[in-house]
Enzyme design. Sequence first.
Site, PDB file in Angstrom:
ATOM      1  N   GLY A  13      45.315  56.288  43.480  1.00  0.00           N
ATOM      2  CA  GLY A  13      45.275  56.401  42.023  1.00  0.00           C
ATOM      3  C   GLY A  13      46.630  56.435  41.344  1.00  0.00           C
ATOM      4  O   GLY A  13      46.760  56.942  40.221  1.00  0.00           O
ATOM      5  N   SER A  14      47.658  55.858  41.971  1.00  0.00           N
ATOM      6  CA  SER A  14      48.977  55.916  41.321  1.00  0.00           C
ATOM      7  C   SER A  14      49.026  55.039  40.062  1.00  0.00           C
ATOM      8  O   SER A  14      49.740  55.363  39.111  1.00  0.00           O
ATOM      9  CB  SER A  14      50.091  55.533  42.295  1.00  0.00           C
ATOM     10  OG  SER A  14      50.078  54.164  42.575  1.00  0.00           O
ATOM     11  N   ARG A  66      24.237  45.095  45.473  1.00  0.00           N
ATOM     12  CA  ARG A  66      25.408  45.086  44.587  1.00  0.00           C
ATOM     13  C   ARG A  66      24.998  45.271  43.116  1.00  0.00           C
ATOM     14  O   ARG A  66      25.590  46.033  42.370  1.00  0.00           O
ATOM     15  CB  ARG A  66      26.204  43.792  44.758  1.00  0.00           C
ATOM     16  CG  ARG A  66      27.526  43.803  44.011  1.00  0.00           C
ATOM     17  CD  ARG A  66      28.374  42.593  44.300  1.00  0.00           C
ATOM     18  NE  ARG A  66      28.670  42.408  45.702  1.00  0.00           N
ATOM     19  CZ  ARG A  66      29.521  43.165  46.405  1.00  0.00           C
ATOM     20  NH1 ARG A  66      30.156  44.155  45.834  1.00  0.00           N
ATOM     21  NH2 ARG A  66      29.725  42.931  47.682  1.00  0.00           N
ATOM     22  N   MET A  91      38.054  49.155  45.282  1.00  0.00           N
ATOM     23  CA  MET A  91      37.845  48.261  46.427  1.00  0.00           C
ATOM     24  C   MET A  91      36.409  47.750  46.516  1.00  0.00           C
ATOM     25  O   MET A  91      35.808  47.759  47.599  1.00  0.00           O
ATOM     26  CB  MET A  91      38.228  49.002  47.724  1.00  0.00           C
ATOM     27  CG  MET A  91      39.659  49.489  47.740  1.00  0.00           C
ATOM     28  SD  MET A  91      40.838  48.145  47.560  1.00  0.00           S
ATOM     29  CE  MET A  91      40.804  47.481  49.212  1.00  0.00           C
ATOM     30  N   ASN A 108      42.280  43.816  36.044  1.00  0.00           N
ATOM     31  CA  ASN A 108      42.586  44.221  37.421  1.00  0.00           C
ATOM     32  C   ASN A 108      44.082  44.063  37.646  1.00  0.00           C
ATOM     33  O   ASN A 108      44.735  43.252  36.988  1.00  0.00           O
ATOM     34  CB  ASN A 108      41.834  43.334  38.413  1.00  0.00           C
ATOM     35  CG  ASN A 108      42.066  43.748  39.853  1.00  0.00           C
ATOM     36  OD1 ASN A 108      42.090  44.941  40.176  1.00  0.00           O
ATOM     37  ND2 ASN A 108      42.264  42.785  40.734  1.00  0.00           N
ATOM     38  N   HIS A 110      46.819  43.282  40.812  1.00  0.00           N
ATOM     39  CA  HIS A 110      46.859  42.769  42.181  1.00  0.00           C
ATOM     40  C   HIS A 110      48.319  42.706  42.625  1.00  0.00           C
ATOM     41  O   HIS A 110      49.171  42.232  41.873  1.00  0.00           O
ATOM     42  CB  HIS A 110      46.215  41.381  42.236  1.00  0.00           C
ATOM     43  CG  HIS A 110      46.160  40.826  43.615  1.00  0.00           C
ATOM     44  ND1 HIS A 110      45.226  41.222  44.542  1.00  0.00           N
ATOM     45  CD2 HIS A 110      46.954  39.925  44.242  1.00  0.00           C
ATOM     46  CE1 HIS A 110      45.452  40.589  45.683  1.00  0.00           C
ATOM     47  NE2 HIS A 110      46.489  39.790  45.532  1.00  0.00           N
ATOM     48  N   LEU A 145      37.583  35.724  43.060  1.00  0.00           N
ATOM     49  CA  LEU A 145      38.387  36.786  43.671  1.00  0.00           C
ATOM     50  C   LEU A 145      39.820  36.688  43.155  1.00  0.00           C
ATOM     51  O   LEU A 145      40.513  35.703  43.439  1.00  0.00           O
ATOM     52  CB  LEU A 145      38.360  36.621  45.206  1.00  0.00           C
ATOM     53  CG  LEU A 145      39.140  37.666  45.997  1.00  0.00           C
ATOM     54  CD1 LEU A 145      38.544  39.057  45.831  1.00  0.00           C
ATOM     55  CD2 LEU A 145      39.207  37.273  47.463  1.00  0.00           C
ATOM     56  N   GLN A 174      56.747  48.162  39.863  1.00  0.00           N
ATOM     57  CA  GLN A 174      56.516  47.188  38.797  1.00  0.00           C
ATOM     58  C   GLN A 174      55.070  47.244  38.298  1.00  0.00           C
ATOM     59  O   GLN A 174      54.801  47.074  37.114  1.00  0.00           O
ATOM     60  CB  GLN A 174      56.849  45.765  39.278  1.00  0.00           C
ATOM     61  CG  GLN A 174      58.291  45.587  39.682  1.00  0.00           C
ATOM     62  CD  GLN A 174      59.238  45.952  38.543  1.00  0.00           C
ATOM     63  OE1 GLN A 174      59.023  45.558  37.394  1.00  0.00           O
ATOM     64  NE2 GLN A 174      60.266  46.727  38.864  1.00  0.00           N
ATOM     65  N   GLU A 175      54.138  47.503  39.228  1.00  0.00           N
ATOM     66  CA  GLU A 175      52.731  47.647  38.822  1.00  0.00           C
ATOM     67  C   GLU A 175      52.612  48.735  37.763  1.00  0.00           C
ATOM     68  O   GLU A 175      51.945  48.578  36.735  1.00  0.00           O
ATOM     69  CB  GLU A 175      51.852  48.025  40.025  1.00  0.00           C
ATOM     70  CG  GLU A 175      51.767  46.961  41.094  1.00  0.00           C
ATOM     71  CD  GLU A 175      50.784  47.338  42.200  1.00  0.00           C
ATOM     72  OE1 GLU A 175      49.737  47.933  41.923  1.00  0.00           O
ATOM     73  OE2 GLU A 175      51.081  47.017  43.370  1.00  0.00           O
TER      74      GLU A 175
HETATM   75  C1  GRF Z   1      47.733  48.726  44.187  1.00  0.00           C
HETATM   76  O1  GRF Z   1      48.707  48.134  44.987  1.00  0.00           O
HETATM   77  C2  GRF Z   1      46.976  47.684  43.423  1.00  0.00           C
HETATM   78  O2  GRF Z   1      47.739  46.564  43.094  1.00  0.00           O
HETATM   79  C3  GRF Z   1      45.897  47.281  44.392  1.00  0.00           C
HETATM   80  O3  GRF Z   1      45.533  48.471  45.044  1.00  0.00           O
HETATM   81  C4  GRF Z   1      46.633  49.386  45.008  1.00  0.00           C
HETATM   82  C5  GRF Z   1      46.123  50.632  44.383  1.00  0.00           C
HETATM   83  O4  GRF Z   1      47.077  51.674  44.416  1.00  0.00           O
HETATM   84  N1  GRF Z   1      44.814  46.620  43.694  1.00  0.00           N
HETATM   85  P1  GRF Z   1      46.838  53.008  43.585  1.00  0.00           P
HETATM   86  O5  GRF Z   1      45.515  53.579  44.052  1.00  0.00           O
HETATM   87  O6  GRF Z   1      46.840  52.661  42.131  1.00  0.00           O
HETATM   88  O7  GRF Z   1      47.981  53.891  43.959  1.00  0.00           O
END
Ligand code: GRF
Length: 207
Positions: A13-14, A66, A91, A108, A110, A145, A174-175
């Site tokens: 969850g970062s 699903r 996931m 999302n 990625h 996907l 960077q995310e």
């Molecule tokens: C991140 O690297 C994101 O890009 C990918 O899953 C990871 C999740 O990390 N989809 P966090 O749980 O947000 O720390």
Amino acid sequence: MGKRLGILISGRGSNFLAIADAISAGRLDAEIAVVISNNPSAAGLEVARSKGLATSTIPSERGMKREEYDERLTEELNRHNVDLIVLAGFMRILSGKFVNRFRGRILNIHPSLLPSFPGLDVHAAALQYGVKVSGCTVHFVDEGLDSGPIIRQASVPVEGNDTEESLAARILEQEHRIYAEAIALVLSGQYKIEGRRVVPVLAKPAP
Ligand code: GRF
């Protein structure tokens, strides 16, 4: 009142935390309506609870279809009046019905420069391929996907001595920066989608 985010996580969850921090710091005008996880032991759930946020767990039960899962998810998101669904390390693949229902309202993140290296084990794939630059992508979710229109990307160098862990850490920084920026753009409504291109449009000046 800011628009209401429903954040979906499965683990650490970062990215969720970075979004929460951006809101607290006044960099993002939004509120987190609920944090939902399919994994009851996701560390991010604890963090959300410690911040006094609403959380909910929807585990995938054995044999559950699903669409049935996504119905439960939909109910939970609607119960919290969510405006924008933010996948942050969630996931699970979402059904076409779910994507269609919330089209244009699911984001999302990625950890690669899409369209390179969609799917899982992204950092290993990037290292194995030998790319010299990698990065991350925030995109709208469509039926494919990791294939929806791209909202924001950031690149990082791949160093000769990188491991999956070191590359992942460089990208994660960077995310944490671009997710809040992408959410802010989408919530502002100041963009249009032309084909696959998300093009910013300037707000009309007040009359
Ligand atoms: C991140 O690297 C994101 O890009 C990918 O899953 C990871 C999740 O990390 N989809 P966090 O749980 O947000 O720390």
